[in-house]
Design a protein around this motif. Structure first.
Motif, mmCIF file in Angstrom:
data_model
loop_
_atom_site.group_PDB
_atom_site.id
_atom_site.type_symbol
_atom_site.label_atom_id
_atom_site.label_comp_id
_atom_site.label_asym_id
_atom_site.label_seq_id
_atom_site.Cartn_x
_atom_site.Cartn_y
_atom_site.Cartn_z
ATOM 1 N N UNK A 124 -5.369 -13.121 5.065
ATOM 2 C CA UNK A 124 -5.680 -11.962 5.863
ATOM 3 C C UNK A 124 -4.930 -10.761 5.304
ATOM 4 N N UNK A 125 -5.639 -9.679 5.130
ATOM 5 C CA UNK A 125 -5.056 -8.450 4.592
ATOM 6 C C UNK A 125 -5.094 -7.405 5.703
ATOM 7 N N UNK A 126 -3.938 -6.786 5.952
ATOM 8 C CA UNK A 126 -3.861 -5.770 7.001
ATOM 9 C C UNK A 126 -2.941 -4.650 6.544
ATOM 10 N N UNK A 127 -3.078 -3.521 7.212
ATOM 11 C CA UNK A 127 -2.217 -2.366 6.957
ATOM 12 C C UNK A 127 -1.523 -2.012 8.265
ATOM 13 N N UNK A 128 -0.204 -1.846 8.192
ATOM 14 C CA UNK A 128 0.575 -1.448 9.360
ATOM 15 C C UNK A 128 1.317 -0.156 9.042
ATOM 16 N N UNK A 129 1.817 0.465 10.077
ATOM 17 C CA UNK A 129 2.686 1.620 9.873
ATOM 18 C C UNK A 129 4.042 1.098 9.419
ATOM 19 N N UNK B 102 2.549 3.756 5.094
ATOM 20 C CA UNK B 102 1.824 2.528 5.415
ATOM 21 C C UNK B 102 2.391 1.343 4.640
ATOM 22 N N UNK B 103 2.159 0.150 5.171
ATOM 23 C CA UNK B 103 2.597 -1.074 4.499
ATOM 24 C C UNK B 103 1.429 -2.053 4.465
ATOM 25 N N UNK B 104 1.156 -2.603 3.288
ATOM 26 C CA UNK B 104 0.091 -3.583 3.122
ATOM 27 C C UNK B 104 0.671 -4.977 3.303
ATOM 28 N N UNK B 105 0.015 -5.781 4.122
ATOM 29 C CA UNK B 105 0.442 -7.159 4.344
ATOM 30 C C UNK B 105 -0.670 -8.099 3.915
ATOM 31 N N UNK B 106 -0.303 -9.145 3.199
ATOM 32 C CA UNK B 106 -1.242 -10.202 2.827
ATOM 33 C C UNK B 106 -0.603 -11.506 3.272
ATOM 34 N N UNK C 215 5.718 -2.259 12.420
ATOM 35 C CA UNK C 215 4.984 -3.375 11.815
ATOM 36 C C UNK C 215 3.970 -4.053 12.733
ATOM 37 N N UNK C 216 4.055 -3.808 14.038
ATOM 38 C CA UNK C 216 3.084 -4.414 14.954
ATOM 39 C C UNK C 216 1.852 -3.535 15.164
ATOM 40 N N UNK D 183 -15.647 -3.021 12.007
ATOM 41 C CA UNK D 183 -14.847 -2.881 13.222
ATOM 42 C C UNK D 183 -13.579 -3.711 13.260
ATOM 43 N N UNK D 184 -13.191 -4.275 12.117
ATOM 44 C CA UNK D 184 -12.043 -5.167 12.101
ATOM 45 C C UNK D 184 -10.719 -4.484 11.828
ATOM 46 N N UNK D 185 -9.663 -5.249 12.054
ATOM 47 C CA UNK D 185 -8.306 -4.809 11.736
ATOM 48 C C UNK D 185 -7.704 -5.645 10.609
ATOM 49 N N UNK D 186 -8.431 -6.659 10.165
ATOM 50 C CA UNK D 186 -7.998 -7.512 9.055
ATOM 51 C C UNK D 186 -9.143 -7.668 8.063
ATOM 52 N N UNK D 187 -8.804 -7.601 6.797
ATOM 53 C CA UNK D 187 -9.752 -7.868 5.730
ATOM 54 C C UNK D 187 -9.513 -9.319 5.299
ATOM 55 N N UNK D 188 -10.563 -9.994 4.903
ATOM 56 C CA UNK D 188 -10.437 -11.368 4.442
ATOM 57 C C UNK D 188 -10.358 -11.383 2.919
ATOM 58 N N UNK D 189 -9.435 -12.162 2.398
ATOM 59 C CA UNK D 189 -9.289 -12.333 0.955
ATOM 60 C C UNK D 189 -9.551 -13.793 0.638
ATOM 61 N N UNK D 190 -10.602 -14.046 -0.127
ATOM 62 C CA UNK D 190 -10.904 -15.381 -0.627
ATOM 63 C C UNK D 190 -10.463 -15.401 -2.083
ATOM 64 N N UNK D 191 -9.466 -16.211 -2.391
ATOM 65 C CA UNK D 191 -8.854 -16.186 -3.714
ATOM 66 C C UNK D 191 -9.024 -17.518 -4.422
#
Length: 168
Positions: free
Chosen positions: A1-6, A143-147, A10-11, A108-116
Motif C-alpha cells: 500500500x502506498x500513501x502520502x501523509x503530512x 509530505x511523506x511517502x509511505x510504502x 503521520x496519521x 476516490x482512494x487514500x491508498x495506491x496499490x503496488x504490485x511488485x
C-alpha cells in the motif's frame, strides 16, 4: 500500500487524487519521479554492490507500469548461454534482472496499490521505495511517502492458524 501523509501529522493520509491540496495526484508524482530516473543507474546507499535502473514506464488513467532493473556486482562468475558459449563476468560487472511494478490508483482512494514482481534478493522494492521517498523529500518537503505491505506476516499467520492446508 502506498500513501502520502503530512510530515508533521503521520496519521493524516492525503487523498491520492490531490496529495498537495493543489491538484497533484500521487500517480502524477510517482510518474514524474520515475520518468526523470529512467536511463540512470542508482547505487544503493547501504550496499555499494547493489544498483537499480528504471528502464521503461507506461502510464494509463489509473495505473503506472514500470520496468526496473535491480542488479548486483561484486561477484566474479561466468554465464553459460543456451547455445553453449560462456560469458565471463568480472567483479565490477553488474548483472541486471528486469522486474516489473504496477501502481494502481483506485478512484476516490487514500491508498495506491503496488504490485511488485520480485526476483530473489535483488532489492527492487526496497531501492525503488527509497528512490521515490528521497524524491518526495526533496521536491515535496511537507509530505511523506509511505510504502507498507498490505498484510504483515503476523496477520497472515493469525488468519490461517485454524485453517488446515489441504494441498500444496
Amino acid at each position: 500500500l502506498v500513501a502520502v501523509t503530512l510530515r508533521t501529522s503521520p496519521t493524516d493520509i492525503r487523498p491520492i487524487a490531490d496529495i498537495d491540496a493543489r491538484g497533484m495526484s500521487l500517480l502524477d508524482a510517482i510518474s514524474k519521479a520515475l520518468s526523470v530516473a529512467r536511463g540512470q543507474l542508482f547505487q544503493d546507499p547501504d550496499d555499494s554492490d547493489r544498483r537499480l535502473g528504471v528502464t521503461s514506464l507506461h502510464r494509463g488513467a489509473r495505473a503506472l507500469f514500470v520496468e526496473l532493473t535491480p542488479g548486483r556486482s561484486g561477484v566474479r562468475s561466468s554465464i553459460l548461454k543456451v547455445d553453449g558459449t560462456q560469458v565471463d563476468r568480472e567483479v565490477r560487472d553488474t548483472e541486471l534482472t528486469p522486474v516489473r511494478h504496477l501502481f494502481y490508483a483506485p478512484p476516490g482512494g487514500h491508498h495506491m496499490l503496488l504490485f511488485a514482481e520480485r526476483a530473489g534478493q535483488a532489492g527492487a522494492v526496497t531501492m525503488s521505495t527509497r528512490l521515490l521517498q528521497y524524491t518526495f523529500e526533496k521536491y515535496l518537503p511537507d509530505l511523506r511517502l509511505e510504502v507498507k505491505p498490505a498484510m504483515t506476516e503476523d496477520v497472515l499467520r493469525r488468519m490461517t492458524a485454524d485453517q488446515p492446508v489441504k494441498a500444496i
